[in-house]
Write an enzyme that holds these catalytic residues in place. Structure first.
Site, PDB file in Angstrom:
ATOM      1  N   GLU A 123       0.819  -1.159  -0.042  1.00 18.88           N
ATOM      2  CA  GLU A 123       0.013  -0.069   0.109  1.00 18.88           C
ATOM      3  C   GLU A 123       0.835   1.295  -0.214  1.00 18.88           C
ATOM      4  O   GLU A 123       0.592   2.290  -0.628  1.00 18.88           O
ATOM      5  CB  GLU A 123      -0.893  -0.245   1.184  1.00 18.88           C
ATOM      6  CG  GLU A 123      -2.062  -1.153   1.127  1.00 18.88           C
ATOM      7  CD  GLU A 123      -2.940  -1.387   2.247  1.00 18.88           C
ATOM      8  OE1 GLU A 123      -2.465  -1.520   3.356  1.00 18.88           O
ATOM      9  OE2 GLU A 123      -4.163  -1.215   2.183  1.00 18.88           O
ATOM     10  N   GLU A 143      -3.788  -9.375   4.022  1.00 11.63           N
ATOM     11  CA  GLU A 143      -4.412  -9.087   5.063  1.00 11.63           C
ATOM     12  C   GLU A 143      -5.574  -9.900   5.393  1.00 11.63           C
ATOM     13  O   GLU A 143      -5.842 -10.327   6.705  1.00 11.63           O
ATOM     14  CB  GLU A 143      -5.096  -7.764   4.939  1.00 11.63           C
ATOM     15  CG  GLU A 143      -4.057  -6.637   5.208  1.00 11.63           C
ATOM     16  CD  GLU A 143      -3.446  -6.139   3.803  1.00 11.63           C
ATOM     17  OE1 GLU A 143      -3.413  -6.937   2.752  1.00 11.63           O
ATOM     18  OE2 GLU A 143      -2.750  -5.118   3.816  1.00 11.63           O
TER      19      GLU A 143
HETATM   20  C1  3H9 Z   1      -1.591  -4.903   7.276  1.00  8.00           C
HETATM   21  O1  3H9 Z   1      -0.662  -4.526   6.400  1.00  8.00           O
HETATM   22  C2  3H9 Z   1      -2.741  -4.120   7.493  1.00  8.00           C
HETATM   23  C3  3H9 Z   1      -2.744  -2.910   6.550  1.00  8.00           C
HETATM   24  O2  3H9 Z   1      -3.241  -2.945   5.284  1.00  8.00           O
HETATM   25  C4  3H9 Z   1      -3.664  -1.769   6.964  1.00  8.00           C
HETATM   26  C5  3H9 Z   1      -3.241  -1.315   8.381  1.00  8.00           C
HETATM   27  C6  3H9 Z   1      -4.036   0.004   8.808  1.00  8.00           C
HETATM   28  N1  3H9 Z   1       4.290  -7.659  11.924  1.00  8.00           N
HETATM   29  O3  3H9 Z   1       7.509 -15.633   9.112  1.00  8.00           O
HETATM   30  P1  3H9 Z   1       8.891 -15.308   9.409  1.00  8.00           P
HETATM   31  C7  3H9 Z   1       7.767 -11.525  12.154  1.00  8.00           C
HETATM   32  S1  3H9 Z   1      -1.442  -6.465   8.007  1.00  8.00           S
HETATM   33  C8  3H9 Z   1       5.142  -7.947  12.929  1.00  8.00           C
HETATM   34  O4  3H9 Z   1       9.468 -16.318  10.108  1.00  8.00           O
HETATM   35  P2  3H9 Z   1       9.983 -15.504   6.669  1.00  8.00           P
HETATM   36  C9  3H9 Z   1       7.530 -12.776  12.361  1.00  8.00           C
HETATM   37  O5  3H9 Z   1       6.773 -12.867  13.722  1.00  8.00           O
HETATM   38  C10 3H9 Z   1       0.095  -7.239   7.682  1.00  8.00           C
HETATM   39  N2  3H9 Z   1       5.882  -9.038  12.891  1.00  8.00           N
HETATM   40  O6  3H9 Z   1      10.084 -14.959   8.269  1.00  8.00           O
HETATM   41  C11 3H9 Z   1       9.040 -13.297  12.670  1.00  8.00           C
HETATM   42  O7  3H9 Z   1       9.327 -12.816  14.054  1.00  8.00           O
HETATM   43  P3  3H9 Z   1      10.163 -13.994  15.292  1.00  8.00           P
HETATM   44  C12 3H9 Z   1       0.030  -7.747   6.288  1.00  8.00           C
HETATM   45  C13 3H9 Z   1       6.160  -9.814  11.598  1.00  8.00           C
HETATM   46  O8  3H9 Z   1      11.031 -14.976   5.945  1.00  8.00           O
HETATM   47  C14 3H9 Z   1       9.810 -12.528  11.890  1.00  8.00           C
HETATM   48  O9  3H9 Z   1       9.089 -11.417  11.467  1.00  8.00           O
HETATM   49  N3  3H9 Z   1       1.311  -8.508   5.984  1.00  8.00           N
HETATM   50  C15 3H9 Z   1       5.349  -9.310  10.721  1.00  8.00           C
HETATM   51  O10 3H9 Z   1       9.484 -17.093   6.667  1.00  8.00           O
HETATM   52  C16 3H9 Z   1      10.322 -13.160  10.521  1.00  8.00           C
HETATM   53  O11 3H9 Z   1       8.989 -13.714   9.976  1.00  8.00           O
HETATM   54  C17 3H9 Z   1       1.348  -9.690   6.449  1.00  8.00           C
HETATM   55  O12 3H9 Z   1       0.355 -10.474   6.673  1.00  8.00           O
HETATM   56  C18 3H9 Z   1       4.443  -8.218  10.716  1.00  8.00           C
HETATM   57  N4  3H9 Z   1       3.703  -7.843   9.633  1.00  8.00           N
HETATM   58  O13 3H9 Z   1       8.429 -14.928   6.124  1.00  8.00           O
HETATM   59  C19 3H9 Z   1       2.627 -10.390   6.277  1.00  8.00           C
HETATM   60  N5  3H9 Z   1       5.621 -10.362   9.647  1.00  8.00           N
HETATM   61  O14 3H9 Z   1      11.634 -13.978  14.332  1.00  8.00           O
HETATM   62  C20 3H9 Z   1       2.974 -11.241   7.521  1.00  8.00           C
HETATM   63  C21 3H9 Z   1       6.462 -11.182  10.383  1.00  8.00           C
HETATM   64  O15 3H9 Z   1      10.210 -13.077  16.359  1.00  8.00           O
HETATM   65  N6  3H9 Z   1       4.206 -11.997   7.416  1.00  8.00           N
HETATM   66  N7  3H9 Z   1       6.860 -10.757  11.342  1.00  8.00           N
HETATM   67  O16 3H9 Z   1       9.464 -15.173  14.974  1.00  8.00           O
HETATM   68  C22 3H9 Z   1       4.701 -13.038   6.307  1.00  8.00           C
HETATM   69  O17 3H9 Z   1       3.981 -13.388   5.682  1.00  8.00           O
HETATM   70  C23 3H9 Z   1       6.012 -13.503   6.771  1.00  8.00           C
HETATM   71  O18 3H9 Z   1       6.456 -13.195   7.835  1.00  8.00           O
HETATM   72  C24 3H9 Z   1       7.060 -12.983   5.612  1.00  8.00           C
HETATM   73  C25 3H9 Z   1       8.570 -13.342   5.845  1.00  8.00           C
HETATM   74  C26 3H9 Z   1       6.523 -13.521   3.962  1.00  8.00           C
HETATM   75  C27 3H9 Z   1       6.982 -11.529   5.568  1.00  8.00           C
END
Ligand code: 3H9
Length: 697
Positions: free
Chosen positions: A104, A124
Site C-alpha cells: 500500500e 491481510e
Molecule cells: C496490514 O498490512 C494491514 C494494512 O493493510 C492496514 C493497516 C492499517 N508484523 O515469517 P517469518 C515477524 S496487515 C510483525 O518467520 P519468513 C515474525 O513474527 C499485515 N511481525 O519469516 C517473525 O518474528 P520472530 C500484512 C512480523 O522469511 C519474523 O518477523 N502483512 C510481521 O518466513 C520473521 O518472520 C502480512 O500479513 C508483521 N507484519 O517470512 C505479512 N511479519 O522472528 C505477514 C513477520 O520473532 N508476514 N513478522 O518469530 C509474512 O507473511 C512472513 O512473515 C514474511 C516473511 C513473508 C514477511
C-alpha cells in the site's frame, strides 16, 4: 527522525531507507519516520524521493504486534495519502516481500520498480483483516475490479513478473533495490516525468458485488475477512476516493474487532512459535544427507517423496522385490503429480527417480543412512523387530525414527542399545502433502536428535510440533476423545450426517464421519478391537454399528461405501441408508430413547470434549504449550484456522462456561466428562490458555 527510517539527500533525490528488521514492519516508528522523511525532503528542496528497505525485504506490512492495541498516529492510510500528495516524485523500490501495508505504501507512491525475485500481495484477509491503507481503493483503480478481487480475497503473493503484467509495477530491474531505485528516480527526473497519483484515476467498473460477497463467504467456510474486503472494493466503485478510504477504514476496524482476527493472528504467531523450544537453544542438529525409509506403502512412499523433493537421497527398504517395485510405482506416481503441477521439471523428475532413489530388500543398504524412518505395519512386535535390525546395521549417530501414530516410543527405543538416538516422527497421510509433523520425544531421546527431527521437518516444509509419549500423542489422543463425544451423541439421538453438517458449518474442512470414511473405517475398527481386548472400563459406553459396517466390507471411500456412499467420478458422498438402521438397532439394544440435538449442542459437546482432552495433554506435559495443541489441530485435523485452534477458541468462548457445561454433563456420565485438572485450575485462577503460552516465552 526515528532510527527506523534513514534519511539522505543525494543531490535532488531524497532517500528514505527502512531499517526495522527483520521484515521492516510498519510500526509506529517506521510510520513516523516515513512521514517526517517526506516532509524533510520537501523542505530540503528535493525533487524526488526514493523509498526502499534495508535487509531482507521492503515493508512486509503493518506491524501485526500492534493489532488490538489503541492505534497511534500517524495512521498508515493517512501516511499513504501523505506520500501520494507530495509534490515530489515518489518512487518505491521493492525486494523481498512487499505485503499488505508495504504494497500500500508502494501504491501510494507515484512509480514502482522491483527486483525480479520480489514478491508482493495483500495478504491481510489471511490474518482476519483486509487492506486498510488504501489497498481496496487504489488497486482496483490501477488494475480493475476483477483482478483486484482475486488478489485481495485470496491474499496470494504474486511475483514481480505477474505484477508487471498486471500493471501493479512499472518496471523490473536486476540489482540492489537502492541502486535500481536511484537510477529509476534519476531517469524519471531527467525525462520530466510527472507525478502519478492512483487516487486521481477514474473509479473502476463495478461487478455484481452481492453475488461476489456470497460466493467468497461460502468459499471461506464462514471466514469473514475476504467477504468484507469485497465491500471495500465495492466502495472504490461507488464512492469518491476520500469517501472510499473512510469506508475502507470502517470495514477494517470492524474486522479488527472480531474473534476471527484474534484467531488468525494467534495461528500466525503460534505456527512460528512451535519450533522455538528452550531445549533446542544452542543445540545443533546432526547432519542429514541420506534418509532410509522402511516400508513403501502410502505413508512410506509419501515420506520418501517429500524427502526426495527436499533434495535428500532416499533408500527405500521393502520386504520383497515385488513390494519394492510397487513402492517405486507409488513414489513415481507422487512425483508425476509434482511434475504435472510444474513443481519440478522432467530433468529433476529423472534425477529424483533415478540416482536419488534407491530401493533394496536388504537392511545392509541402510548402513550409511543419517536417519532411518520406519513406516511399517502398526504393531509393537513388528516395530521391535525392525528396530532390532536397525540397531544392528545403522552407523553410530544415525537417528532411528518411528512413524507410529500411537505406540509407545519408549518401548520401541528400549529394544535398541541406543535409545538416545530414537525418536517418533509422526507424519500425516499423504505425507508429501500434509503439513503437520509430530516430533515425539521419548524419555531418553537426545536433544540433538530432537533438533534433527525439527531440521528434517523444516527441510520437508512441514510445521513440526513437539509431543511427548502417550497413546496417540497430541493429535490422535485428542481426536479419540472428541470422536467418542460424537459417537455418544449418535447413541443418544444425533445422526452422523447431522454431526458432520454441524461441524462443517462451524468451519471444519470435513465432519468426523466423512473423515473416518476417508481414512478407512478399518482403522477405527482395529482400535476398538484392540481396546476391547485390553479390557474396557465398565463405565465406558460401547457400540456395534460401526463394527457392523466394517463386517459387511464397508470401509469408507476405498470400498465406495461407509457412512456415505461414493460414486465414481463424484466428489463427496451421499448418506448411506444402511447406517441409521444399524444405529437404531444399537440404541434399542441399549434401551436408549433417542432425543433431538440442536447443531449448537453438537458443536458445544464436541468442542468441550476436544478442549478438555487438550487441557489434559497440556497439563501432563505431552504438549509443552497450548499453542502446540492449536497448531496440531490446525494442520493435521482440519480445524478452522479462523478460530485459532481449540484452545484459543476456548479462551475466546470462555473457560468458565465450558467447565460448567462439562460439570453438568458429568451428572449423567461422570466417566467420560471428567473435567481436566488444568481446566479447573485456569478457571479457579481466572487465567486463560494463552496466559500459559505467554508464561512459556
Ligand atoms: C496490514 O498490512 C494491514 C494494512 O493493510 C492496514 C493497516 C492499517 N508484523 O515469517 P517469518 C515477524 S496487515 C510483525 O518467520 P519468513 C515474525 O513474527 C499485515 N511481525 O519469516 C517473525 O518474528 P520472530 C500484512 C512480523 O522469511 C519474523 O518477523 N502483512 C510481521 O518466513 C520473521 O518472520 C502480512 O500479513 C508483521 N507484519 O517470512 C505479512 N511479519 O522472528 C505477514 C513477520 O520473532 N508476514 N513478522 O518469530 C509474512 O507473511 C512472513 O512473515 C514474511 C516473511 C513473508 C514477511
Amino acid at each position: 527522525m526515528t532510527d527506523a527510517i534513514g534519511y539522505e539527500l543525494l543531490g535532488d533525490i531524497a532517500v528514505l531507507t527502512a531499517q526495522n528488521p527483520p521484515v521492516n514492519a510498519l510500526g509506529y516508528d517506521v510510520r513516523t519516520g516515513l512521514w517526517e522523511g517526506i516532509e524533510r525532503a520537501e523542505k530540503d528542496g528535493a525533487r524526488a524521493v526514493l523509498i526502499y528497505g534495508d535487509g531482507a525485504t521492503f515493508f512486509a506490512g503493518a506491524d501485526i504486534k500492534e493489532f488490538g492495541k489503541p492505534p497511534k498516529e500517524p495512521y498508515l492510510p493517512d501516511l499513504c495519502t501523505r506520500i501520494e500528495a507530495s509534490p515530489l516524485i515518489v518512487v518505491s523500490s521493492m525486494h523481498g516481500t512487499a505485503l499488505g501495508g508495504g504494497l500500500e505504501i508502494a501504491l501510494g507512491s507515484h512509480y514502482r520498480i522491483a527486483v525480479p525475485s520480489a514478491r508482493m500481495g495483500l495478504p491481510e484477509v489471511l490474518i482476519g483483516v483486509m487492506p486498510g491503507a488504501g489497498g481496496t481503493q487504489r488497486l482496483p483503480r490501477l488494475i480493475g475490479v476483477e483482478r483486484s478481487l482475486d488478489i485481495i480475497t485470496s491474499g496470494r503473493q504474486i511475483g514481480a513478473r505477474e505484477a508487471l503484467d498486471l500493471g501493479i509495477i512499472d518496471r523490473i530491474e536486476d540489482g540492489a533495490p537502492r541502486d535500481i531505485g536511484l537510477a529509476y528516480a534519476r531517469e524519471l527526473l531527467d525525462s520530466g516525468a510527472a507525478r502519478r497519483a492512483i487516487s486521481e484515476m477514474p473509479a473502476p467498473e463495478p461487478v455484481d458485488f452481492d453475488a461476489t460477497y456470497e460466493a467468497v463467504l461460502k468459499k471461506g467456510r464462514g471466514q469473514l475477512s475476504p467477504a468484507v474486503a469485497v465491500r471495500g472494493v465495492q466502495a472504490a466503485c461507488e464512492l469518491p476516493f476520500a469517501e472510499g478510504m473512510k469506508r475502507e477504514r470502517e470495514l477494517f476496524m470492524e474486522l479488527m474487532a472480531t474473534d476471527q482476527r484474534q484467531g488468525l493472528i494467534h495461528a500466525f504467531f503460534a505456527e512460528r512459535a512451535v519450533g522455538k523450544l528452550p531445549e533446542l537453544e544452542g543445540v545443533d542438529p546432526r547432519p542429514l544427507a541420506e534418509l532410509g525409509v522402511i516400508g513403501g506403502g502410502t505413508m512410506g512412499a509419501g515420506i520418501a517423496t517429500a524427502a526426495l523433493l527436499s533434495g535428500l537421497g532416499v533408500i527405500m527398504l521393502e520386504m520383497s522385490a515385488e513390494a519394492a517395485q510397487a513402492a517405486r510405482g507409488r513414489i513415481e506416481g507422487n512425483l508425476q503429480g509434482a511434475l504435472k503441477r510444474g513443481k519440478i521439471d522432467q530433468a529433476k523428475f529423472d534425477h529424483l527417480t533415478g540416482t536419488a532413489l534407491r530401493l533394496s530388500t536388504d537392511y545392509d543398504a541402510l548402513k550409511n543412512a543419517d536417519l532411518v524412518i520406519e513406516a511399517v505395519f502398526e504393531d509393537m512386535e513388528v516395530k521391535k523387530q525392525v528396530f532390532g535390525k536397525l540397531d544392528a546395521v545403522c552407523k553410530p549417530g544415525a537417528v532411528l525414527a518411528t512413524n507410529t501414530s500411537y505406540l509407545d516410543v519408549n518401548e520401541i527405543a528400549a529394544i535398541t542399545a541406543r535409545p538416545a538416538d530414537v525418536i517418533g516422527l509422526h507424519f500425516f497421510s499423504p505425507a508429501h502433502v500434509m503439513k503437520l509433523l509430530e516430533i515425539v520425544v521419548a524419555d531418553k531421546t537426545a536433544p540433538d536428535v530432537v533438533a534433527t527431527g525439527f531440521a528434517l521437518g523444516k527441510r520437508l516444509g512441514k510445521v513440526s510440533v513437539r509431543a511427548g509419549v502417550c497413546d496417540g500423542f497430541i493429535g490422535n489422543r485428542i481426536l479419540a476423545t472428541y470422536r467418542t463425544a460424537a459417537d455418544h451423541m449418535i447413541l443418544d439421538g444425533a445422526s452422523p450426517f447431522q454431526i458432520d453438517k454441524a461441524l462443517t458449518d462451524f468451519g471444519f474442512a470435513m465432519g468426523p464421519y466423512a473423515v473416518a470414511d476417508l481414512a478407512g473405517l478399518d482403522i477405527g475398527w482395529a482400535t476398538r478391537k484392540r481396546k476391547r481386548a485390553a479390557g474396557l472400563d465398565p463405565r465406558a459406553r460401547d457400540f456395534t454399528y460401526a463394527d457392523k459396517l466394517c463386517e459387511a466390507g464397508n470401509f469408507g471411500q476405498k470400498t465406495g461405501k461407509g457412512y456415505y456412499v461414493y460414486e465414481k467420478g463424484k466428489r463427496g458422498g451421499t448418506p448411506n441408508p444402511e447406517v441409521m438402521p444399524l444405529i437404531e438397532a444399537d440404541r434399542a439394544a441399549q434401551g436408549i430413547t433417542p432425543r433431538d440435538f440442536t447443531d449448537d449442542e453438537i458443536v458445544r459437546r464436541y468442542m468441550a470434549a476436544m478442549v478438555n482432552e487438550a487441557a489434559r495433554v497440556v497439563g501432563e506435559g505431552i504438549a509443552k504449550r497450548p499453542l502446540d495443541v492449536d497448531v496440531t489441530l490446525l494442520y493435521g485435523y482440519g480445524f478452522p484456522r479462523y478460530r485459532g485452534g481449540p484452545l484459543k477458541w476456548a479462551d475466546m468462548t470462555g473457560l468458565k462456561g465450558l467447565l460448567d457445561d462439562i460439570r453438568s454433563w458429568a451428572a449423567l456420565d461422570d466417566y467420560f466428562w471428567q473435567p481436566a485438572p488444568l481446566l479447573e485450575q485456569l478457571v479457579a485462577d481466572g487465567r486463560t490458555f494463552d496466559d500459559l503460552n505467554k508464561d512459556a516465552k
